[in-house]
Design a protein around this motif. Structure first.
Motif, short mmCIF file in Angstrom:
data_model
loop_
_atom_site.label_atom_id
_atom_site.label_comp_id
_atom_site.label_asym_id
_atom_site.label_seq_id
_atom_site.Cartn_x
_atom_site.Cartn_y
_atom_site.Cartn_z
N LEU A 104 -15.73 75.97 53.42
CA LEU A 104 -16.44 74.74 53.09
C LEU A 104 -17.95 74.95 53.03
O LEU A 104 -18.65 74.26 52.29
N ARG A 105 -18.46 75.90 53.79
CA ARG A 105 -19.89 76.18 53.78
C ARG A 105 -20.36 76.79 52.45
O ARG A 105 -21.57 76.84 52.19
N LEU A 106 -19.43 77.25 51.64
CA LEU A 106 -19.80 77.80 50.34
C LEU A 106 -20.11 76.70 49.32
O LEU A 106 -20.77 76.96 48.31
N ILE A 107 -19.65 75.47 49.58
CA ILE A 107 -19.85 74.38 48.62
C ILE A 107 -21.33 74.07 48.42
O ILE A 107 -21.77 73.93 47.26
N PRO A 108 -22.15 73.93 49.48
CA PRO A 108 -23.58 73.67 49.24
C PRO A 108 -24.27 74.75 48.43
O PRO A 108 -25.18 74.45 47.64
N ILE A 109 -23.86 76.00 48.60
CA ILE A 109 -24.45 77.08 47.82
C ILE A 109 -24.12 76.91 46.35
O ILE A 109 -24.98 77.06 45.47
N ALA A 110 -22.85 76.57 46.07
CA ALA A 110 -22.45 76.32 44.68
C ALA A 110 -23.18 75.12 44.10
O ALA A 110 -23.61 75.13 42.94
N LEU A 111 -23.36 74.07 44.90
CA LEU A 111 -24.08 72.89 44.44
C LEU A 111 -25.55 73.19 44.18
O LEU A 111 -26.15 72.64 43.26
N LEU A 112 -26.14 74.05 45.00
CA LEU A 112 -27.54 74.44 44.79
C LEU A 112 -27.70 75.17 43.46
O LEU A 112 -28.63 74.89 42.69
N CYS A 136 -24.18 67.10 55.51
CA CYS A 136 -25.17 68.17 55.76
C CYS A 136 -24.52 69.55 55.66
O CYS A 136 -25.10 70.48 55.10
N ARG A 137 -23.35 69.67 56.21
CA ARG A 137 -22.71 70.97 56.31
C ARG A 137 -22.03 71.42 55.03
O ARG A 137 -22.03 72.61 54.70
N PHE A 138 -21.45 70.47 54.29
CA PHE A 138 -20.57 70.86 53.20
C PHE A 138 -20.97 70.30 51.84
O PHE A 138 -20.19 70.40 50.89
N GLY A 183 -30.07 71.90 52.28
CA GLY A 183 -29.79 72.58 53.54
C GLY A 183 -29.71 74.09 53.39
O GLY A 183 -30.01 74.83 54.33
N VAL A 184 -29.28 74.56 52.22
CA VAL A 184 -29.22 76.00 51.97
C VAL A 184 -30.64 76.59 52.00
O VAL A 184 -30.87 77.66 52.59
#
Length: 345
Positions: free
Chosen positions: A171-179, A254-256, A261-262
Protein backbone atom coordinates in the motif's frame (compact mmCIF):
# COMPACT_ATOMS: atom_id res chain seq x y z
CA UNK A 1 -18.23 8.93 21.56
CA UNK A 2 -17.07 12.26 20.11
CA UNK A 3 -15.83 10.54 16.96
CA UNK A 4 -19.20 8.79 16.49
CA UNK A 5 -21.13 12.06 16.94
CA UNK A 6 -18.87 13.78 14.42
CA UNK A 7 -19.45 11.08 11.81
CA UNK A 8 -23.23 11.17 12.41
CA UNK A 9 -23.23 14.95 11.99
CA UNK A 10 -21.35 14.70 8.70
CA UNK A 11 -23.72 11.99 7.51
CA UNK A 12 -26.85 14.03 8.21
CA UNK A 13 -25.51 17.38 6.99
CA UNK A 14 -26.10 16.81 3.23
CA UNK A 15 -29.60 15.45 3.94
CA UNK A 16 -30.49 18.44 6.09
CA UNK A 17 -29.24 20.82 3.43
CA UNK A 18 -31.34 19.10 0.77
CA UNK A 19 -34.48 19.43 2.89
CA UNK A 20 -33.73 23.11 3.50
CA UNK A 21 -33.24 23.74 -0.20
CA UNK A 22 -36.49 21.97 -1.07
CA UNK A 23 -38.33 24.05 1.54
CA UNK A 24 -36.96 27.25 0.02
CA UNK A 25 -38.01 26.17 -3.47
CA UNK A 26 -41.61 25.71 -2.32
CA UNK A 27 -41.83 29.39 -1.42
CA UNK A 28 -40.03 30.80 -4.45
CA UNK A 29 -42.00 32.67 -7.09
CA UNK A 30 -42.42 31.07 -10.54
CA UNK A 31 -39.26 31.07 -12.64
CA UNK A 32 -38.96 33.58 -15.51
CA UNK A 33 -38.69 32.47 -19.07
CA UNK A 34 -35.11 31.83 -20.18
CA UNK A 35 -35.06 34.73 -22.66
CA UNK A 36 -36.36 37.23 -20.10
CA UNK A 37 -33.86 35.96 -17.56
CA UNK A 38 -30.94 36.49 -19.94
CA UNK A 39 -32.01 40.09 -20.63
CA UNK A 40 -32.41 41.01 -16.97
CA UNK A 41 -29.41 39.10 -15.62
CA UNK A 42 -26.62 41.27 -14.20
CA UNK A 43 -23.31 39.42 -13.73
CA UNK A 44 -21.95 39.63 -10.20
CA UNK A 45 -18.43 40.94 -9.76
CA UNK A 46 -16.00 38.31 -8.53
CA UNK A 47 -13.70 39.60 -5.82
CA UNK A 48 -10.27 38.06 -5.83
CA UNK A 49 -9.00 36.86 -2.51
CA UNK A 50 -7.10 39.45 -0.54
CA UNK A 51 -3.32 39.32 -0.83
CA UNK A 52 -3.27 39.68 2.94
CA UNK A 53 -4.74 36.19 3.33
CA UNK A 54 -1.83 34.72 1.37
CA UNK A 55 0.67 36.51 3.59
CA UNK A 56 -1.26 35.28 6.65
CA UNK A 57 -1.05 31.71 5.33
CA UNK A 58 2.73 31.89 5.00
CA UNK A 59 3.12 33.38 8.48
CA UNK A 60 0.73 30.87 10.05
CA UNK A 61 2.49 27.96 8.35
CA UNK A 62 5.92 29.16 9.47
CA UNK A 63 4.73 29.55 13.07
CA UNK A 64 3.07 26.12 13.18
CA UNK A 65 6.12 24.44 11.67
CA UNK A 66 8.34 26.18 14.22
CA UNK A 67 6.12 25.07 17.11
CA UNK A 68 5.86 21.53 15.74
CA UNK A 69 9.65 21.35 15.34
CA UNK A 70 10.15 22.54 18.93
CA UNK A 71 7.68 19.99 20.27
CA UNK A 72 9.37 17.22 18.32
CA UNK A 73 12.91 18.15 19.37
CA UNK A 74 11.88 18.35 23.02
CA UNK A 75 9.87 15.12 22.78
CA UNK A 76 6.86 16.67 24.44
CA UNK A 77 3.72 14.68 25.06
CA UNK A 78 1.07 13.94 22.48
CA UNK A 79 -1.61 16.33 23.78
CA UNK A 80 0.51 19.27 22.60
CA UNK A 81 0.44 17.90 19.06
CA UNK A 82 -3.30 17.33 19.39
CA UNK A 83 -3.82 20.98 20.32
CA UNK A 84 -1.70 22.07 17.36
CA UNK A 85 -3.65 19.76 15.05
CA UNK A 86 -6.90 21.35 16.25
CA UNK A 87 -5.58 24.82 15.39
CA UNK A 88 -4.41 23.63 11.96
CA UNK A 89 -7.81 22.07 11.25
CA UNK A 90 -9.63 25.24 12.30
CA UNK A 91 -7.47 27.70 10.35
CA UNK A 92 -6.14 25.84 7.32
CA UNK A 93 -9.06 23.41 7.10
CA UNK A 94 -12.16 25.52 7.87
CA UNK A 95 -11.24 29.21 7.63
CA UNK A 96 -9.02 28.71 4.58
CA UNK A 97 -10.99 25.87 3.01
CA UNK A 98 -8.31 23.19 3.02
CA UNK A 99 -5.39 25.50 2.29
CA UNK A 100 -2.66 24.70 2.40
CA UNK A 101 -3.49 21.49 0.61
CA UNK A 102 -0.46 19.19 0.36
CA UNK A 103 -2.12 17.43 -2.57
CA UNK A 104 -2.88 20.59 -4.56
CA UNK A 105 0.51 22.08 -3.69
CA UNK A 106 2.23 19.16 -5.39
CA UNK A 107 0.30 19.74 -8.60
CA UNK A 108 0.88 23.50 -8.44
CA UNK A 109 4.62 22.97 -8.10
CA UNK A 110 4.89 20.74 -11.15
CA UNK A 111 2.66 23.07 -13.15
CA UNK A 112 5.00 25.88 -12.15
CA UNK A 113 7.94 23.97 -13.62
CA UNK A 114 6.17 23.90 -16.99
CA UNK A 115 4.64 27.39 -16.82
CA UNK A 116 6.11 29.54 -14.01
CA UNK A 117 3.79 32.45 -14.85
CA UNK A 118 0.80 30.41 -13.69
CA UNK A 119 2.08 29.94 -10.15
CA UNK A 120 2.66 32.77 -7.70
CA UNK A 121 5.75 33.09 -5.55
CA UNK A 122 3.80 32.62 -2.34
CA UNK A 123 2.47 29.30 -3.62
CA UNK A 124 6.07 28.18 -4.10
CA UNK A 125 6.89 29.32 -0.55
CA UNK A 126 3.96 27.35 0.87
CA UNK A 127 5.19 24.30 -1.03
CA UNK A 128 8.82 24.59 0.03
CA UNK A 129 8.49 25.53 3.72
CA UNK A 130 7.33 22.05 4.90
CA UNK A 131 10.13 20.43 2.86
CA UNK A 132 12.73 22.67 4.47
CA UNK A 133 11.30 21.85 7.89
CA UNK A 134 11.43 18.13 7.01
CA UNK A 135 15.13 18.41 6.14
CA UNK A 136 15.98 19.93 9.52
CA UNK A 137 13.38 18.41 11.86
CA UNK A 138 11.61 15.54 10.09
CA UNK A 139 8.03 15.42 8.84
CA UNK A 140 6.65 17.88 11.41
CA UNK A 141 4.26 19.32 8.81
CA UNK A 142 2.17 16.14 8.89
CA UNK A 143 1.44 16.50 12.61
CA UNK A 144 1.53 20.26 13.10
CA UNK A 145 0.11 22.15 10.09
CA UNK A 146 -1.47 19.86 7.49
CA UNK A 147 -5.28 20.07 7.65
CA UNK A 148 -5.62 16.58 6.16
CA UNK A 149 -3.22 15.16 8.74
CA UNK A 150 -4.98 17.09 11.51
CA UNK A 151 -8.39 15.56 10.95
CA UNK A 152 -6.86 12.07 10.79
CA UNK A 153 -4.85 12.71 13.94
CA UNK A 154 -7.90 13.87 15.89
CA UNK A 155 -10.04 10.91 14.85
CA UNK A 156 -7.56 8.05 15.20
CA UNK A 157 -7.56 5.79 18.23
CA UNK A 158 -4.54 5.54 20.50
CA UNK A 159 -3.90 1.91 19.54
CA UNK A 160 -5.09 1.45 15.98
CA UNK A 161 -5.04 -1.68 13.87
CA UNK A 162 -1.59 -2.63 12.63
CA UNK A 163 -1.62 -3.88 9.04
CA UNK A 164 0.34 -6.98 8.03
CA UNK A 165 3.88 -6.07 7.02
CA UNK A 166 3.59 -7.21 3.40
CA UNK A 167 0.24 -5.45 2.87
CA UNK A 168 1.59 -2.29 4.45
CA UNK A 169 4.59 -2.29 2.11
CA UNK A 170 2.39 -2.79 -0.95
CA UNK A 171 0.00 0.00 0.00
CA UNK A 172 2.94 2.35 0.58
CA UNK A 173 3.71 2.14 -3.14
CA UNK A 174 0.44 3.91 -4.03
CA UNK A 175 1.60 7.44 -3.01
CA UNK A 176 4.74 7.00 -5.11
CA UNK A 177 2.63 6.04 -8.12
CA UNK A 178 0.31 8.99 -7.47
CA UNK A 179 3.28 11.36 -7.24
CA UNK A 180 4.54 10.19 -10.62
CA UNK A 181 1.05 10.41 -12.14
CA UNK A 182 0.53 13.87 -10.61
CA UNK A 183 3.81 15.13 -12.02
CA UNK A 184 3.07 13.70 -15.45
CA UNK A 185 -0.46 15.11 -15.54
CA UNK A 186 0.63 18.57 -14.39
CA UNK A 187 3.57 18.82 -16.77
CA UNK A 188 1.78 17.43 -19.82
CA UNK A 189 -1.76 18.75 -19.57
CA UNK A 190 -2.25 20.69 -16.33
CA UNK A 191 -4.50 18.00 -14.84
CA UNK A 192 -5.07 18.19 -11.08
CA UNK A 193 -5.14 14.39 -10.81
CA UNK A 194 -4.30 14.08 -7.13
CA UNK A 195 -6.80 16.79 -6.17
CA UNK A 196 -9.58 14.64 -7.58
CA UNK A 197 -8.59 11.98 -5.07
CA UNK A 198 -8.71 14.32 -2.06
CA UNK A 199 -11.64 12.87 -0.12
CA UNK A 200 -11.62 15.59 2.56
CA UNK A 201 -12.66 18.41 0.21
CA UNK A 202 -16.38 18.33 1.12
CA UNK A 203 -15.83 19.06 4.80
CA UNK A 204 -13.18 21.72 4.13
CA UNK A 205 -15.11 23.49 1.37
CA UNK A 206 -18.36 23.35 3.32
CA UNK A 207 -16.69 24.68 6.45
CA UNK A 208 -15.13 27.46 4.41
CA UNK A 209 -18.53 28.33 2.94
CA UNK A 210 -20.10 28.48 6.41
CA UNK A 211 -17.25 30.67 7.62
CA UNK A 212 -17.86 33.00 4.68
CA UNK A 213 -21.57 33.16 5.50
CA UNK A 214 -20.77 33.95 9.11
CA UNK A 215 -18.31 36.67 8.07
CA UNK A 216 -20.92 38.19 5.75
CA UNK A 217 -23.51 38.16 8.52
CA UNK A 218 -21.15 39.85 10.99
CA UNK A 219 -19.96 42.35 8.38
CA UNK A 220 -23.47 42.90 7.03
CA UNK A 221 -22.38 41.86 3.56
CA UNK A 222 -24.33 40.07 0.85
CA UNK A 223 -24.80 36.54 2.20
CA UNK A 224 -25.75 33.48 0.19
CA UNK A 225 -29.19 32.32 1.40
CA UNK A 226 -29.75 28.87 2.83
CA UNK A 227 -27.40 26.26 4.21
CA UNK A 228 -24.52 25.63 1.83
CA UNK A 229 -23.25 22.09 1.36
CA UNK A 230 -20.39 21.46 -1.07
CA UNK A 231 -20.24 18.12 -2.83
CA UNK A 232 -22.79 15.49 -3.77
CA UNK A 233 -24.02 12.55 -1.74
CA UNK A 234 -21.36 10.24 -3.16
CA UNK A 235 -18.57 12.64 -2.07
CA UNK A 236 -19.92 12.66 1.46
CA UNK A 237 -20.38 8.90 1.62
CA UNK A 238 -16.78 8.37 0.53
CA UNK A 239 -15.63 10.94 3.09
CA UNK A 240 -17.57 9.22 5.88
CA UNK A 241 -16.12 5.85 4.89
CA UNK A 242 -12.56 7.21 5.02
CA UNK A 243 -13.21 8.96 8.35
CA UNK A 244 -14.59 5.74 9.83
CA UNK A 245 -11.62 3.81 8.45
CA UNK A 246 -9.26 6.35 10.01
CA UNK A 247 -10.62 5.64 13.48
CA UNK A 248 -9.32 2.07 13.33
CA UNK A 249 -6.44 2.35 10.83
CA UNK A 250 -4.55 5.59 11.68
CA UNK A 251 -3.83 8.12 8.93
CA UNK A 252 -4.98 6.05 5.93
CA UNK A 253 -4.81 8.96 3.49
CA UNK A 254 -1.38 10.14 4.68
CA UNK A 255 0.07 6.67 4.41
CA UNK A 256 -1.53 5.31 1.27
CA UNK A 257 -2.58 8.25 -0.92
CA UNK A 258 -0.76 11.54 -0.26
CA UNK A 259 1.88 12.26 -2.95
CA UNK A 260 3.35 15.16 -0.96
CA UNK A 261 4.18 12.74 1.84
CA UNK A 262 6.65 11.04 -0.50
CA UNK A 263 8.55 14.31 -0.93
CA UNK A 264 8.43 15.01 2.80
CA UNK A 265 9.70 11.52 3.50
CA UNK A 266 12.61 11.93 1.09
CA UNK A 267 13.70 15.25 2.64
CA UNK A 268 13.35 13.75 6.10
CA UNK A 269 15.36 10.69 5.10
CA UNK A 270 18.32 12.72 3.80
CA UNK A 271 17.90 15.43 6.43
CA UNK A 272 19.93 16.34 9.47
CA UNK A 273 17.74 15.01 12.25
CA UNK A 274 17.53 11.26 12.76
CA UNK A 275 15.46 9.46 15.33
CA UNK A 276 17.05 6.39 16.83
CA UNK A 277 16.54 4.15 19.83
CA UNK A 278 19.20 3.78 22.49
CA UNK A 279 20.02 0.07 22.49
CA UNK A 280 21.35 0.06 26.06
CA UNK A 281 18.22 1.44 27.71
CA UNK A 282 15.67 -0.26 25.43
CA UNK A 283 14.42 -3.60 26.77
CA UNK A 284 12.46 -4.48 23.60
CA UNK A 285 8.93 -4.26 24.99
CA UNK A 286 7.86 -3.24 21.42
CA UNK A 287 5.05 -1.06 22.77
CA UNK A 288 6.24 1.72 20.47
CA UNK A 289 5.53 -0.44 17.40
CA UNK A 290 1.90 -0.85 18.52
CA UNK A 291 1.25 2.86 19.02
CA UNK A 292 3.03 4.27 15.96
CA UNK A 293 0.19 5.49 13.70
CA UNK A 294 2.17 5.03 10.48
CA UNK A 295 4.02 1.82 11.39
CA UNK A 296 7.36 3.58 11.05
CA UNK A 297 8.92 1.47 13.82
CA UNK A 298 9.98 -2.11 13.13
CA UNK A 299 11.22 -4.55 15.75
CA UNK A 300 13.07 -7.83 15.93
CA UNK A 301 12.37 -8.78 19.53
CA UNK A 302 14.74 -11.73 19.64
CA UNK A 303 17.69 -9.67 18.39
CA UNK A 304 16.54 -6.63 20.40
CA UNK A 305 16.81 -4.66 17.18
CA UNK A 306 14.28 -1.80 16.86
CA UNK A 307 14.51 0.78 14.09
CA UNK A 308 12.67 3.96 13.20
CA UNK A 309 12.06 4.88 9.55
CA UNK A 310 12.79 8.58 9.10
CA UNK A 311 11.00 8.38 5.76
CA UNK A 312 7.66 7.41 7.29
CA UNK A 313 7.89 8.93 10.79
CA UNK A 314 5.49 11.92 11.10
CA UNK A 315 6.94 13.19 14.43
CA UNK A 316 3.62 12.78 16.27
CA UNK A 317 5.23 12.01 19.64
CA UNK A 318 3.26 8.85 20.43
CA UNK A 319 6.39 6.72 20.77
CA UNK A 320 7.89 9.22 23.23
CA UNK A 321 4.88 8.87 25.51
CA UNK A 322 4.75 5.09 25.19
CA UNK A 323 8.44 4.38 25.85
CA UNK A 324 8.92 3.63 29.56
CA UNK A 325 12.69 3.25 29.15
CA UNK A 326 13.14 6.75 27.70
CA UNK A 327 15.06 5.21 24.79
CA UNK A 328 14.03 7.53 21.95
CA UNK A 329 16.74 10.05 21.19
CA UNK A 330 17.54 12.69 18.61
CA UNK A 331 21.30 13.06 18.24
CA UNK A 332 23.29 15.87 16.65
CA UNK A 333 23.07 18.39 15.03
CA UNK A 334 20.69 19.48 17.80
CA UNK A 335 21.58 19.49 21.50
CA UNK A 336 19.80 16.99 23.72
CA UNK A 337 16.79 18.76 25.18
CA UNK A 338 14.78 15.81 26.37
CA UNK A 339 13.17 16.03 29.79
CA UNK A 340 14.00 12.74 31.54
CA UNK A 341 10.59 12.17 33.14
CA UNK A 342 8.42 12.89 30.11
CA UNK A 343 6.86 9.76 28.68
CA UNK A 344 7.21 7.76 31.85
CA UNK A 345 4.41 6.54 34.08
Amino acid sequence: MIRILLILFLALAPIGATVAQESDECHRPPTQELADYKETYVPQEFHWESFGWEIADVIALAIMLAIGSLLSVRHLQRHWFTALAGIALLYFGIVRGGCICPVGATTNFFMGLAAPELIGKLVAVLFLLPLIAAFFFGRVFCSSACPLGAIQHLLSRKNGIQLPTLLNKILRLIPIALLIATAWGALRSGIFLACKLDVYKPIFFTGHAWFGQLADRVGEGSMEPGLLIVGNLLNWLVLLAVLALGIFIPRPFCRFACPYGVLLGFFSRVGLRKRHIDAESCFACVQCTRTCPVQAITADREKRNIKVSDFHCVQCGRCDVTCKADSFQSPSPYPETRFPNIGKN
